[in-house]
Enzyme design. Structure first.
Site, mmCIF file in Angstrom:
data_model
loop_
_atom_site.group_PDB
_atom_site.id
_atom_site.type_symbol
_atom_site.label_atom_id
_atom_site.label_comp_id
_atom_site.label_asym_id
_atom_site.label_seq_id
_atom_site.Cartn_x
_atom_site.Cartn_y
_atom_site.Cartn_z
ATOM 1 N N GLU A 126 0.811 -1.218 0.000
ATOM 2 C CA GLU A 126 0.000 0.000 0.000
ATOM 3 C C GLU A 126 0.848 1.274 0.000
ATOM 4 O O GLU A 126 0.346 2.364 0.234
ATOM 5 C CB GLU A 126 -0.969 -0.025 1.181
ATOM 6 C CG GLU A 126 -2.024 -1.104 1.014
ATOM 7 C CD GLU A 126 -3.063 -1.143 2.124
ATOM 8 O OE1 GLU A 126 -2.862 -0.490 3.178
ATOM 9 O OE2 GLU A 126 -4.080 -1.823 1.933
ATOM 10 N N GLU A 151 -10.399 -5.256 8.542
ATOM 11 C CA GLU A 151 -9.285 -4.306 8.548
ATOM 12 C C GLU A 151 -8.243 -4.638 7.488
ATOM 13 O O GLU A 151 -7.814 -3.776 6.746
ATOM 14 C CB GLU A 151 -8.633 -4.270 9.934
ATOM 15 C CG GLU A 151 -7.471 -3.325 10.061
ATOM 16 C CD GLU A 151 -7.851 -1.856 9.946
ATOM 17 O OE1 GLU A 151 -6.946 -1.038 9.667
ATOM 18 O OE2 GLU A 151 -9.031 -1.494 10.118
ATOM 19 N N VAL A 156 -2.390 -11.726 1.315
ATOM 20 C CA VAL A 156 -1.759 -13.000 0.979
ATOM 21 C C VAL A 156 -0.343 -12.675 0.530
ATOM 22 O O VAL A 156 -0.120 -11.712 -0.213
ATOM 23 C CB VAL A 156 -2.543 -13.721 -0.150
ATOM 24 C CG1 VAL A 156 -1.799 -14.960 -0.629
ATOM 25 C CG2 VAL A 156 -3.953 -14.064 0.318
ATOM 26 N N GLY A 179 -5.916 -18.684 -4.788
ATOM 27 C CA GLY A 179 -7.244 -18.821 -4.191
ATOM 28 C C GLY A 179 -7.250 -18.557 -2.701
ATOM 29 O O GLY A 179 -8.317 -18.598 -2.064
ATOM 30 N N GLY A 199 -6.682 -15.729 -1.041
ATOM 31 C CA GLY A 199 -7.414 -14.497 -0.722
ATOM 32 C C GLY A 199 -8.911 -14.706 -0.797
ATOM 33 O O GLY A 199 -9.658 -14.267 0.089
ATOM 34 N N ASN A 224 -6.228 0.155 -6.378
ATOM 35 C CA ASN A 224 -6.116 -1.302 -6.296
ATOM 36 C C ASN A 224 -7.212 -1.955 -7.149
ATOM 37 O O ASN A 224 -8.154 -2.562 -6.649
ATOM 38 C CB ASN A 224 -6.191 -1.761 -4.839
ATOM 39 C CG ASN A 224 -5.797 -3.207 -4.671
ATOM 40 O OD1 ASN A 224 -5.668 -3.954 -5.636
ATOM 41 N ND2 ASN A 224 -5.613 -3.608 -3.430
ATOM 42 N N PRO A 281 -7.377 -4.649 -9.129
ATOM 43 C CA PRO A 281 -7.717 -6.066 -8.997
ATOM 44 C C PRO A 281 -8.638 -6.336 -7.797
ATOM 45 O O PRO A 281 -9.587 -7.111 -7.904
ATOM 46 C CB PRO A 281 -6.361 -6.757 -8.824
ATOM 47 C CG PRO A 281 -5.383 -5.825 -9.465
ATOM 48 C CD PRO A 281 -5.922 -4.444 -9.181
ATOM 49 N N TYR A 296 -14.013 -7.480 -5.520
ATOM 50 C CA TYR A 296 -15.104 -7.161 -4.593
ATOM 51 C C TYR A 296 -16.412 -6.922 -5.337
ATOM 52 O O TYR A 296 -17.468 -7.409 -4.928
ATOM 53 C CB TYR A 296 -14.756 -5.943 -3.743
ATOM 54 C CG TYR A 296 -13.571 -6.163 -2.820
ATOM 55 C CD1 TYR A 296 -13.377 -7.370 -2.163
ATOM 56 C CD2 TYR A 296 -12.636 -5.159 -2.612
ATOM 57 C CE1 TYR A 296 -12.295 -7.570 -1.321
ATOM 58 C CE2 TYR A 296 -11.555 -5.350 -1.767
ATOM 59 C CZ TYR A 296 -11.386 -6.564 -1.125
ATOM 60 O OH TYR A 296 -10.319 -6.755 -0.291
#
Length: 159
Positions: free
Chosen positions: A25, A81, A85, A93, A95, A122, A124, A129
């Protein structure tokens, strides 16, 4: 791959994953907590968070850390939070399995909402999501007061 509840013995690996997420991040120096903090805060008399870990051959490759919140509209909710991975295990798989475990846990607990934040760059994660049915709220902004902000704010109150 095995997904299970995190234990106090897992906290060194969890901290390493937190640090890896901070690097991903673009905040590599932001993590100030220690293993002792995680052990105290997650496994004391009133735990502040829970974890699920993904492991392969006894080696922790990912984790999801979450805690309860309270919504005046929905009641008891979960805030996810962190979900991380290890880079070398992304695409396996892990995540998805951790994400699924948190959402199933929330459903079993009878909760009405799980929420989390995702960085706008982000792509991806955002795509993942959205494909899962999650809504990305465009009109809400995350607000934070960091440690220095708290110091400055309390100083203005004393003047």
């Amino acid at each position: 791959m095995n997904i299970r509840r995190g234990t106090i013995a897992d906290m060194p690996a969890v901290l390493e994953l937190i640090k890896e997420l901070a690097v991903f991040e673009k905040e590599p120096d932001a993590v100030v907590i220690t293993v002792a903090d995680l052990e105290r805060d997650g496994f004391g008399e009133s735990p502040l968070f829970q974890t699920f870990v993904a492991e392969v051959g006894g080696y922790i490759i990912g984790m999801a850390l979450f805690y309860y919140r309270y919504s005046t509209w929905k009641g008891k909710t979960i805030h996810l939070e962190d979900l991380i991975v290890k880079e070398s295990y992304r695409g396996t798989g892990a995540g998805s399995a951790l994400y699924r475990e948190v959402l199933q846990f929330a459903k079993q607990e009878g909760l009405r909402r799980v929420e989390w934040a995702v960085l706008d760059w982000n792509t991806p994660a955002i795509n993942f999501y959205e494909k899962s049915g999650a809504k990305i709220l465009e009109t809400w902004r995350t607000v934070q007061m960091d440690e220095q902000g708290l110091v400055n704010f309390t100083l203005t109150l004393q003047q």
